[in-house]
Design an enzyme around this catalytic site. Structure first.
Site, PDB file in Angstrom:
ATOM      1  N   LYS A  93     -13.972  -2.063  -5.734  1.00  0.00           N
ATOM      2  CA  LYS A  93     -13.773  -1.514  -7.080  1.00  0.00           C
ATOM      3  C   LYS A  93     -14.577  -2.308  -8.112  1.00  0.00           C
ATOM      4  CE  LYS A  93     -11.001   1.900  -6.238  1.00  0.00           C
ATOM      5  NZ  LYS A  93      -9.733   1.734  -5.540  1.00  0.00           N
TER       6      LYS A  93
ATOM      7  N   LYS B 291     -16.228   6.824   4.974  1.00  0.00           N
ATOM      8  CA  LYS B 291     -15.088   7.739   5.022  1.00  0.00           C
ATOM      9  C   LYS B 291     -15.205   8.827   3.961  1.00  0.00           C
ATOM     10  CE  LYS B 291     -12.312   5.211   1.721  1.00  0.00           C
ATOM     11  NZ  LYS B 291     -11.035   4.812   1.202  1.00  0.00           N
TER      12      LYS B 291
ATOM     13  N   LYS C 138     -12.905  10.999  -2.486  1.00  0.00           N
ATOM     14  CA  LYS C 138     -13.147  11.672  -3.751  1.00  0.00           C
ATOM     15  C   LYS C 138     -14.284  10.971  -4.495  1.00  0.00           C
ATOM     16  CE  LYS C 138     -11.757  14.533  -6.996  1.00  0.00           C
ATOM     17  NZ  LYS C 138     -11.255  14.008  -8.250  1.00  0.00           N
TER      18      LYS C 138
HETATM   19  P1  TYM Z   1      -5.313   7.145  -1.304  1.00  0.00           P
HETATM   20  O1  TYM Z   1      -4.693   7.921  -2.410  1.00  0.00           O
HETATM   21  O2  TYM Z   1      -6.697   6.671  -1.451  1.00  0.00           O
HETATM   22  O3  TYM Z   1      -5.242   7.968   0.027  1.00  0.00           O
HETATM   23  C1  TYM Z   1      -4.022   8.569   0.457  1.00  0.00           C
HETATM   24  C2  TYM Z   1      -3.906   8.520   1.963  1.00  0.00           C
HETATM   25  O4  TYM Z   1      -4.990   9.208   2.551  1.00  0.00           O
HETATM   26  C3  TYM Z   1      -5.641   8.368   3.494  1.00  0.00           C
HETATM   27  N1  TYM Z   1      -7.083   8.652   3.495  1.00  0.00           N
HETATM   28  C4  TYM Z   1      -7.810   8.790   4.612  1.00  0.00           C
HETATM   29  N2  TYM Z   1      -7.457   8.725   5.909  1.00  0.00           N
HETATM   30  C5  TYM Z   1      -8.434   8.923   6.809  1.00  0.00           C
HETATM   31  N3  TYM Z   1      -9.720   9.220   6.477  1.00  0.00           N
HETATM   32  C6  TYM Z   1     -10.104   9.280   5.182  1.00  0.00           C
HETATM   33  N4  TYM Z   1     -11.354   9.586   4.882  1.00  0.00           N
HETATM   34  C7  TYM Z   1      -9.119   9.072   4.186  1.00  0.00           C
HETATM   35  N5  TYM Z   1      -9.157   9.065   2.832  1.00  0.00           N
HETATM   36  C8  TYM Z   1      -7.891   8.795   2.422  1.00  0.00           C
HETATM   37  C9  TYM Z   1      -5.355   6.950   3.022  1.00  0.00           C
HETATM   38  O5  TYM Z   1      -5.490   6.023   4.073  1.00  0.00           O
HETATM   39  C10 TYM Z   1      -3.948   7.087   2.519  1.00  0.00           C
HETATM   40  O6  TYM Z   1      -3.030   6.980   3.593  1.00  0.00           O
HETATM   41  N6  TYM Z   1      -3.144   2.745  -2.030  1.00  0.00           N
HETATM   42  C11 TYM Z   1      -2.947   4.059  -1.464  1.00  0.00           C
HETATM   43  C12 TYM Z   1      -1.782   4.830  -2.054  1.00  0.00           C
HETATM   44  C13 TYM Z   1      -0.500   4.103  -1.960  1.00  0.00           C
HETATM   45  C14 TYM Z   1       0.295   3.895  -0.794  1.00  0.00           C
HETATM   46  C15 TYM Z   1       1.415   3.150  -1.220  1.00  0.00           C
HETATM   47  C16 TYM Z   1       0.149   4.292   0.534  1.00  0.00           C
HETATM   48  C17 TYM Z   1       0.141   3.484  -2.997  1.00  0.00           C
HETATM   49  N7  TYM Z   1       1.296   2.931  -2.568  1.00  0.00           N
HETATM   50  C18 TYM Z   1       2.407   2.780  -0.308  1.00  0.00           C
HETATM   51  C19 TYM Z   1       1.144   3.896   1.438  1.00  0.00           C
HETATM   52  C20 TYM Z   1       2.257   3.163   1.009  1.00  0.00           C
HETATM   53  C21 TYM Z   1      -4.208   4.851  -1.730  1.00  0.00           C
HETATM   54  O7  TYM Z   1      -4.931   4.594  -2.654  1.00  0.00           O
HETATM   55  O8  TYM Z   1      -4.376   5.921  -0.904  1.00  0.00           O
END
Ligand code: TYM
Length: 332
Positions: free
Chosen positions: A111, A194, A197
């Site tokens: 970031k 990966k 967005k």
């Molecule tokens: P975020 O919002 O970026 O993504 C949400 C979930 O989607 C999965 N993901 C992917 N899995 C496989 N391939 C990809 N290309 C891919 N892109 C996204 C992420 O691994 C995630 O599971 N920090 C977290 C959100 C969060 C969270 C939590 C998750 C906040 N608190 C507590 C679990 C438990 C995040 O930014 O995910």
């Protein structure tokens, strides 16, 4: 009963990576465990969305969760900011999270590289807030994609540190979970890393896009100039297309293209056309349901309300315990 927690940041529409990395597991887990699935709207403040965008994005993810099959009767489906116990525990946990370890987090470094002009404290302590999301329900399992592995490691570290510091067994050690056994990384269409967005519009396949948009994105996906000798290794771009094929196509289709790659007769245009058709077959029914649910305000609000109640019940029990342990004891 064992406990499951996971969340997604509301930054717009959900993409294929969110589904296969996270939501697909939620659907299975809500049947078997005490499950908490949420929309991480406090986390998304690190990027400063406008109030309209924030509200619209939360509504979008809520509708998508419901359309994909999350059932408010089976799990607690809630919005993070509806649970004030979360920011309170975050304050306490921040006291035992150290600058060095937070600066070393890979997502923080990414970031900082991407947004030099917005390195705020929330970004630095993002892993603490995420740990709190998980620890506040005493989770055993956290269904996430591969990109969240390090955050889970930090969560365990923060939970264990609290337990040690106060000589109390408050937080169990949560494990990252995937039904396939290995954490998933869905690749993007631009050939690099990966699906995400932030990789730009062309990189991700969104559930709420129209057929024409999805078809066009897949047809424009990056490839190479084709295999030049039998059984040549695949370039990353081409491997990525095969990975996507594996998610939505039949084994016959996958085998057909594997064979034609191996004997150099493959035409990437055919592969993409087939991938687009199979992708649309998978996405279209979910997209139609998203659009129905988005218009059903009563269902959205009832679901969020029931979810908030369930999440607060669990979170407030943990917070009460934590306050006592820390030494915040009432004089009145
Ligand atoms: P975020 O919002 O970026 O993504 C949400 C979930 O989607 C999965 N993901 C992917 N899995 C496989 N391939 C990809 N290309 C891919 N892109 C996204 C992420 O691994 C995630 O599971 N920090 C977290 C959100 C969060 C969270 C939590 C998750 C906040 N608190 C507590 C679990 C438990 C995040 O930014 O995910």
């Amino acid at each position: 009963m064992q406990v499951v927690v996971s969340g997604i940041r509301p930054t717009g529409k959900l993409h294929l990576g969110n589904y296969f990395g996270a939501v697909r597991n939620f659907l299975e887990m809500q049947e078997k465990y005490r499950s908490y699935f949420f929309i991480a709207d406090i986390h998304s403040l690190t990027t400063h969305p406008t109030p309209q965008d924030l509200h619209g994005n939360v509504k979008q993810v809520l509708a998508e969760y419901l359309a994909m099959g999350l059932d408010p009767a089976k799990c607690a489906l809630f919005i993070q900011s509806d649970v004030p116990e979360i920011p309170e525990l975050y304050t306490y946990m921040n006291m035992n999270a150290y600058l060095g370890e937070l600066e070393r987090s890979a997502s923080f470094k990414d970031k900082v590289r991407a947004h030099k002009d917005n390195v705020n404290a929330g970004l630095l302590t993002y892993p603490v807030l995420m740990a709190v999301d998980i620890l506040i329900h005493k989770a055993d399992f956290v269904p996430v994609g591969k990109d969240q592995e390090q955050h889970l490691e930090m969560t365990r570290q923060f939970g264990n540190r609290f337990n040690r510091m106060y000589n109390a067994q408050v937080f169990p050690e949560p494990q990252a979970y995937s039904s396939t056994g290995e954490l998933v990384k869905v690749p993007g269409l631009t050939g690099q890393g990966k699906m995400s967005k932030s990789g730009g519009e062309a990189d991700a396949i969104f559930f709420d896009d129209d057929d024409t948009v999805t078809r066009k994105k897949i047809m424009r996906a990056v490839t190479d100039s084709g295999p030049t000798e039998p059984n040549a290794p695949k370039s990353e771009e081409v491997q990525n297309l095969f990975e996507l094929l594996k998610l939505v196509s039949t084994t016959d289709t996958i085998e057909h293209f594997e064979n034609s790659y191996a004997d150099c007769s493959i035409r990437y245009g055919d592969l993409k056309k087939q991938l687009a058709e199979d992708m649309l077959k998978f996405i279209a029914p979910i997209r139609e349901r998203i659009r129905e649910v988005k218009n059903d305000s009563a269902y959205l609000s009832k679901s969020a309300q029931i979810g908030a109640e369930k999440a607060r019940e669990s979170a407030s029990a943990t917070l009460k315990e934590v306050r006592e342990i820390i030494g915040f004891r009432k004089f009145y």
